[in-house]
Design a protein around this motif. Structure first.
Motif, short mmCIF file in Angstrom:
data_model
loop_
_atom_site.label_atom_id
_atom_site.label_comp_id
_atom_site.label_asym_id
_atom_site.label_seq_id
_atom_site.Cartn_x
_atom_site.Cartn_y
_atom_site.Cartn_z
N UNK A 16 116.20 -33.15 -70.04
CA UNK A 16 116.83 -31.45 -69.53
C UNK A 16 115.24 -30.55 -68.70
N UNK A 17 114.75 -31.26 -68.04
CA UNK A 17 114.00 -30.04 -67.28
C UNK A 17 114.61 -29.77 -65.89
N UNK A 18 114.21 -29.08 -64.89
CA UNK A 18 115.06 -28.66 -63.68
C UNK A 18 114.37 -29.62 -62.99
N UNK A 19 114.67 -29.51 -61.43
CA UNK A 19 114.22 -30.80 -60.98
C UNK A 19 114.89 -30.01 -59.00
N UNK A 20 113.87 -30.48 -58.48
CA UNK A 20 113.80 -30.16 -57.13
C UNK A 20 113.49 -30.90 -56.19
N UNK A 21 114.62 -32.14 -55.43
CA UNK A 21 114.37 -32.82 -54.39
C UNK A 21 114.71 -32.29 -52.81
N UNK A 22 112.98 -32.31 -52.36
CA UNK A 22 112.70 -31.84 -51.27
C UNK A 22 113.36 -32.81 -49.52
#
Lengths: 116, 113
Positions: A16-22
């Motif tokens: 339920x946390x946000x995620x960013x893959x760069x």
């Protein structure tokens, strides 16, 4: 020639946390951009693509990515992850000109692990 | 409709033997690709077929590797005199026109003992 750099080899995150893959790329010609996902022991599945138009693209499973031409980036985001999002994610580009026309170049992959 | 299929799903072979891997692309797709996926090397492009044009073989790692595409459809990747470093998952993909998204098969896991 073109290259793709995925800045994180592994990203652990809680459910339920946000995620960013760069993802950053380098190319001397214009490119189309893609994100693929690979679940354990499976082939690659297309998540989303940027060909033209709006720089914010939405894909399957609630993922989205934003193309930033000035920063040559195409980061993948999801506002709330699920356990089932645990997989390896690949950023990829196809040049639309030059000697590598039509050849997909992949980044090294980012393993996303979602913890309960 | 049917996706890209590959056979066999797993192949174990002895060093020095020849192997053939098969790919059936999505019907109507003019472009077909082979990639290799191995630990430490990521996803490597091997060869690209587009329509009736000569294939782009620039990614083949050695002359032991070859591929053909018959009738603009099915493709076979052949590895002669296999070596242990050939152990990997071989992925096939097809695309409608060579520029848009590629659809991948489940892969063939090759193990050379």
């Amino acid at each position: 020639a073109q290259s793709v750099t995925q800045l994180d080899s592994q990203v652990p995150v809680f459910e339920e946390a946000p995620v960013e893959l760069r993802c950053n790329y380098s190319s001397s010609v214009s490119v189309y951009l893609f994100w693929y996902v690979q679940y354990p022991n499976q082939g690659l599945q297309l998540l989303l693509k940027y060909l033209s138009g709006s720089t914010l693209v939405k894909g399957i499973n609630g993922f989205e990515a934003e193309f930033n031409k000035s920063q040559t980036s195409f980061h993948l985001r999801k506002p709330s992850v699920h356990i089932s999002d645990t997989a390896e994610y690949f950023c990829a580009v196809i040049p639309i000109g030059g000697t590598s026309y039509g050849k997909l170049t992949f980044g090294q992959g980012t393993i996303l692990t979602v913890h309960p | 409709g049917a996706g890209v299929s590959q056979s066999p799903s797993n192949k174990v072979t002895e060093k020095g033997k020849d192997v053939e891997l098969r790919c059936d692309p999505i019907s109507g797709h003019t472009a077909l690709y082979w990639y290799r996926q191995s630990l430490g090397q990521g996803l490597e492009f091997l060869i690209y077929f587009q329509g009736n044009s000569a294939p782009d073989k620039s990614g083949l790692p050695s002359d032991r590797f070859s591929a053909e595409r018959t009738g603009g459809s099915v493709s076979t990747l052949t590895i002669q005199r296999t070596q242990q470093e050939d152990s990997a998952v071989y992925l096939c993909a097809s695309s409608r026109d060579g520029l848009r998204e590629q659809y991948f098969g489940p892969g063939t896991r090759l193990t050379v003992t």
